[in-house]
Design an enzyme around this catalytic site. Structure first.
Site, PDB file in Angstrom:
ATOM      1  N   HIS A  17       0.617  -1.022  -0.119  1.00 50.51           N
ATOM      2  CA  HIS A  17      -0.281   0.084   0.002  1.00 50.51           C
ATOM      3  C   HIS A  17       0.827   1.542  -0.245  1.00 50.51           C
ATOM      4  O   HIS A  17       0.578   2.522  -0.812  1.00 50.51           O
ATOM      5  CB  HIS A  17      -0.631   0.025   1.444  1.00 50.51           C
ATOM      6  CG  HIS A  17      -1.980  -1.257   1.473  1.00 50.51           C
ATOM      7  ND1 HIS A  17      -2.516  -1.508   2.348  1.00 50.51           N
ATOM      8  CD2 HIS A  17      -3.116  -1.386   0.268  1.00 50.51           C
ATOM      9  CE1 HIS A  17      -3.233  -2.491   2.397  1.00 50.51           C
ATOM     10  NE2 HIS A  17      -3.502  -2.521   1.252  1.00 50.51           N
ATOM     11  N   LYS A  41     -16.242  -7.690   5.208  1.00 52.03           N
ATOM     12  CA  LYS A  41     -14.523  -7.801   5.736  1.00 52.03           C
ATOM     13  C   LYS A  41     -14.554  -7.403   7.158  1.00 52.03           C
ATOM     14  O   LYS A  41     -15.240  -6.300   7.686  1.00 52.03           O
ATOM     15  CB  LYS A  41     -13.331  -7.481   5.490  1.00 52.03           C
ATOM     16  CG  LYS A  41     -13.043  -7.874   3.905  1.00 52.03           C
ATOM     17  CD  LYS A  41     -11.404  -7.144   3.616  1.00 52.03           C
ATOM     18  CE  LYS A  41     -11.167  -7.488   2.237  1.00 52.03           C
ATOM     19  NZ  LYS A  41      -9.777  -5.988   1.603  1.00 52.03           N
ATOM     20  N   ARG A  90      -1.816  -5.919  -8.366  1.00 53.55           N
ATOM     21  CA  ARG A  90      -1.578  -7.347  -8.047  1.00 53.55           C
ATOM     22  C   ARG A  90      -1.309  -8.397  -9.060  1.00 53.55           C
ATOM     23  O   ARG A  90      -1.878  -8.295  -9.734  1.00 53.55           O
ATOM     24  CB  ARG A  90      -1.305  -7.447  -6.413  1.00 53.55           C
ATOM     25  CG  ARG A  90      -0.599  -7.369  -5.311  1.00 53.55           C
ATOM     26  CD  ARG A  90      -2.119  -7.747  -4.146  1.00 53.55           C
ATOM     27  NE  ARG A  90      -3.275  -7.041  -4.100  1.00 53.55           N
ATOM     28  CZ  ARG A  90      -3.629  -7.051  -2.629  1.00 53.55           C
ATOM     29  NH1 ARG A  90      -3.980  -7.310  -1.945  1.00 53.55           N
ATOM     30  NH2 ARG A  90      -5.000  -7.260  -3.028  1.00 53.55           N
ATOM     31  N   SER A 128      -3.293  -7.656   3.135  1.00 52.24           N
ATOM     32  CA  SER A 128      -3.249  -7.447   4.575  1.00 52.24           C
ATOM     33  C   SER A 128      -3.841  -8.442   5.229  1.00 52.24           C
ATOM     34  O   SER A 128      -3.017  -9.470   6.045  1.00 52.24           O
ATOM     35  CB  SER A 128      -4.569  -6.518   4.379  1.00 52.24           C
ATOM     36  OG  SER A 128      -3.686  -5.523   4.112  1.00 52.24           O
TER      37      SER A 128
HETATM   38  P1  ADP Z   1      -5.246  -5.717   0.833  1.00 53.23           P
HETATM   39  O1  ADP Z   1      -6.750  -5.799   2.148  1.00 53.23           O
HETATM   40  O2  ADP Z   1      -5.817  -7.391  -0.302  1.00 53.23           O
HETATM   41  O3  ADP Z   1      -4.285  -5.415   0.872  1.00 53.23           O
HETATM   42  P2  ADP Z   1      -6.728  -3.218   0.313  1.00 53.23           P
HETATM   43  O4  ADP Z   1      -8.817  -3.464   0.451  1.00 53.23           O
HETATM   44  O5  ADP Z   1      -6.142  -2.679   2.157  1.00 53.23           O
HETATM   45  O6  ADP Z   1      -6.488  -4.741   0.125  1.00 53.23           O
HETATM   46  O7  ADP Z   1      -5.891  -2.273  -0.496  1.00 53.23           O
HETATM   47  C1  ADP Z   1      -6.353  -1.126  -1.043  1.00 53.23           C
HETATM   48  C2  ADP Z   1      -6.070  -1.574  -2.599  1.00 53.23           C
HETATM   49  O8  ADP Z   1      -4.306  -1.231  -2.395  1.00 53.23           O
HETATM   50  C3  ADP Z   1      -6.959  -2.216  -3.481  1.00 53.23           C
HETATM   51  O9  ADP Z   1      -6.722  -1.551  -5.026  1.00 53.23           O
HETATM   52  C4  ADP Z   1      -5.554  -3.361  -3.596  1.00 53.23           C
HETATM   53  O10 ADP Z   1      -5.815  -3.729  -4.986  1.00 53.23           O
HETATM   54  C5  ADP Z   1      -4.382  -2.488  -3.150  1.00 53.23           C
HETATM   55  N1  ADP Z   1      -3.500  -2.954  -3.060  1.00 53.23           N
HETATM   56  C6  ADP Z   1      -2.985  -3.934  -1.834  1.00 53.23           C
HETATM   57  N2  ADP Z   1      -1.838  -4.352  -2.005  1.00 53.23           N
HETATM   58  C7  ADP Z   1      -0.735  -4.426  -2.102  1.00 53.23           C
HETATM   59  C8  ADP Z   1       0.388  -4.697  -3.266  1.00 53.23           C
HETATM   60  N3  ADP Z   1       0.985  -5.509  -2.890  1.00 53.23           N
HETATM   61  N4  ADP Z   1       0.437  -4.106  -3.987  1.00 53.23           N
HETATM   62  C9  ADP Z   1      -0.060  -3.497  -4.965  1.00 53.23           C
HETATM   63  N5  ADP Z   1      -1.294  -2.830  -4.940  1.00 53.23           N
HETATM   64  C10 ADP Z   1      -1.966  -2.983  -3.834  1.00 53.23           C
END
Ligand code: ADP
Length: 167
Positions: A17, A41, A90, A128
């Site tokens: 992030h 979630k 990703r 996450s």
């Molecule tokens: P998660 O719980 O799957 O980590 P979030 O809802 O917090 O996802 O993610 C917010 C945004 O950040 C989404 O657009 C998600 O695709 C992106 N994101 C999360 N982790 C990564 C990563 N490792 N690389 C690129 N984008 C990411």
């Protein structure tokens, strides 16, 4: 001034992030990182805790604001004068869902576009939920979480375990 919104659960914010935030902050005049409610979630951290954790790692990025919202994303972006949503992609997993969301958001708010960014390759598989799974084991988390987040995350895992033991 171009204002972009980077929405997500950020439960907790990972290094993936943060990498997306750093990239988007270079492209746009102002970036709003917004902790959104995701009813499907059950979060580990409250909305305010997630906001505070993000703030603790973006202090060196003056054009980044951290907010939270229960509103529909397309409406939220409009209320902030933003016409760009940032999404991280990703390896494999995100495209279909994000593509669908981008089309729906554009339908609701035709002034709104979605821009997809990729993080550094070492974060390609990081989420996450993966970090939460690793948290149950004694693994070095420094490749996955920004340094200030690690003690907060470990404390929450310990609290959850203690709560679980009492049951
Ligand atoms: P998660 O719980 O799957 O980590 P979030 O809802 O917090 O996802 O993610 C917010 C945004 O950040 C989404 O657009 C998600 O695709 C992106 N994101 C999360 N982790 C990564 C990563 N490792 N690389 C690129 N984008 C990411």
């Amino acid at each position: 001034m171009t204002i972009a919104v980077y929405p997500g659960s950020f439960d907790p914010i990972t290094s993936g992030h943060l990498n997306i935030i750093q990239r988007a902050a270079k492209i746009f005049d102002h970036l709003i990182v917004c902790v959104m409610v995701n009813s499907s979630k059950a979060p580990m951290f409250s909305q305010q805790e997630r906001v505070d954790m993000i703030r603790s790692v973006v202090g060196d990025l003056p054009n980044v604001e951290v907010d939270s919202s229960d509103a529909l994303l397309a409406e939220y972006a409009k209320s902030k004068g933003s016409c760009v949503i940032i999404k991280g992609l990703r390896a494999g997993s995100d495209f279909e869902n994000e593509f669908q969301m981008a089309l729906i958001n554009h339908k609701i708010n035709p002034a709104l576009d979605t821009m997809f960014l990729t993080a550094e390759h070492q974060f390609m598989y990081l989420s996450s939920s993966t970090v939460k799974e690793l948290g149950c084991y004694d693994v070095d988390l420094s490749d996955f979480l920004p340094e200030p987040i690690i003690p907060v995350f470990k404390q929450r895992i310990a609290d959850i375990r203690q709560g679980g033991d009492r049951k």
